[in-house]
Design a protein around this motif. Structure first.
Motif, short mmCIF file in Angstrom:
data_model
loop_
_atom_site.label_atom_id
_atom_site.label_comp_id
_atom_site.label_asym_id
_atom_site.label_seq_id
_atom_site.Cartn_x
_atom_site.Cartn_y
_atom_site.Cartn_z
N GLU A 1 -43.57 -5.94 -7.42
CA GLU A 1 -42.44 -5.86 -6.03
C GLU A 1 -42.85 -3.61 -5.67
O GLU A 1 -41.25 -3.35 -6.13
CB GLU A 1 -41.35 -6.20 -6.00
N ASP B 1 -41.79 -2.28 -3.36
CA ASP B 1 -40.98 -2.14 -2.30
C ASP B 1 -39.67 -1.98 -2.79
O ASP B 1 -38.80 -0.61 -2.70
CB ASP B 1 -41.08 -2.72 -0.99
N LYS C 1 -39.54 1.49 -5.11
CA LYS C 1 -39.59 2.76 -4.27
C LYS C 1 -37.61 2.60 -4.12
O LYS C 1 -37.48 3.27 -3.85
CB LYS C 1 -40.35 1.98 -2.57
#
Length: 289
Positions: free
Chosen positions: A151, A153, A156
């Protein structure tokens, strides 16, 4: 693109605690790690013992994680504070942890000690940790690496949370008069992350963080990067060396002080290598691209 090379670190997450020094201070441990005045005393004694040109604080890599809710073993006169129990079972839970309150807890005491020492005319080096080192206090690293793979994202978003906190820490350090910052994240080095994720960490976190720090600090501050971070930046074409000759043989830590105002980043050697000497008088500073 260049290739990231690793720096063979012999210091790992070591901090400057020395039993000979702690005994000499007469301080009581672990209480001494909790209060600004005892922190300042210990920092001054360690400076004398190491024949250093700065007082370094804190004596561990746990203050940020603790300030976000982490559970710490405060240690004793032989070993500094370290992580005790994880508080997150899934990496996503990190996003729900509270913002750091710099007005309370050990992190506040560290900043008070920094301000006091600067008021006495000392160079003050504040050790600031990167995201993987902070997460070591909060969660089993295996969960983080799994999230990074599956994952990106969410990873991030976690990086963004830590960037915000580190930038706030730098701002508080500025207010306290800190003139030297050491930034390291050995728990997120090439030898642990591997080339792919080391490169992604630079792109997603390290480079944006340092570009923001570059804007924040003035000519009276300098950031000393862990060489692992330096080589990650160089290997992803985010930075280049810029040599400055100081005219003769000089200790690395003293050279870092001398180039303040001429450079904002250095990082060819670990600052914990107290006796490292630049025999030709040339220090390699780092210019971000």
């Amino acid at each position: 693109m260049s290739k990231i090379i690793d720096f063979n670190c012999t210091y790992d997450n070591s901090v400057g605690i020395n039993e000979e020094v702690t005994e000499k201070t007469g301080l009581h441990f672990p209480e001494a790690y909790k209060h600004w005045d005892s922190m300042a005393t210990l920092a001054e004694e360690l400076k004398k013992y190491d024949n250093a040109n700065f007082c370094g604080l804190p004596f561990c890599h746990t203050v940020e994680g603790e300030a976000m809710g982490g559970i710490i073993n405060l240690g004793n006169e032989k070993t500094g504070p370290r992580a005790k129990d994880y508080i997150c079972t899934k990496a996503e839970e990190i996003l729900n942890l509270p913002e750091i309150d710099y007005s309370k807890g050990r992190i506040s005491e560290v900043l008070k000690a920094c301000k006091y020492l600067r008021g006495k005319g000392e160079n003050v080096l504040l050790y600031i940790s990167g995201p993987f080192t902070i997460m070591n206090v909060l969660i089993d690293p295996r969960h983080v690496f799994k999230l990074f793979r599956k994952e990106p994202d969410t990873m991030k978003a976690i990086f963004d949370k830590f960037q915000k906190e580190i930038l706030r820490f730098v701002e508080e350090a500025k207010k306290a008069g800190v003139n030297m910052i050491s930034y390291a994240d050995s728990s997120g080095g090439l030898n642990i992350l591997g080339p792919k994720y080391a490169e992604q960490t630079v792109e997603m976190f390290t480079y944006p963080l340092l570009k923001n720090i570059e804007k924040m600090i003035d000519d009276e501050m300098i950031v000393m990067l862990c060489p692992k971070t330096t080589f990650a930046l160089l290997g992803t074409d985010k930075a280049v060396w810029k040599d400055i000759n100081l005219g003769g043989s000089i200790k690395y830590s003293e050279a870092c002080e001398k180039v303040m105002g001429q450079a904002k980043f250095v990082g060819q050697m670990c600052i914990k290598n107290k006796d490292f000497e630049l025999k030709d008088g040339t220090i390699k500073t780092i210019a971000l691209l």
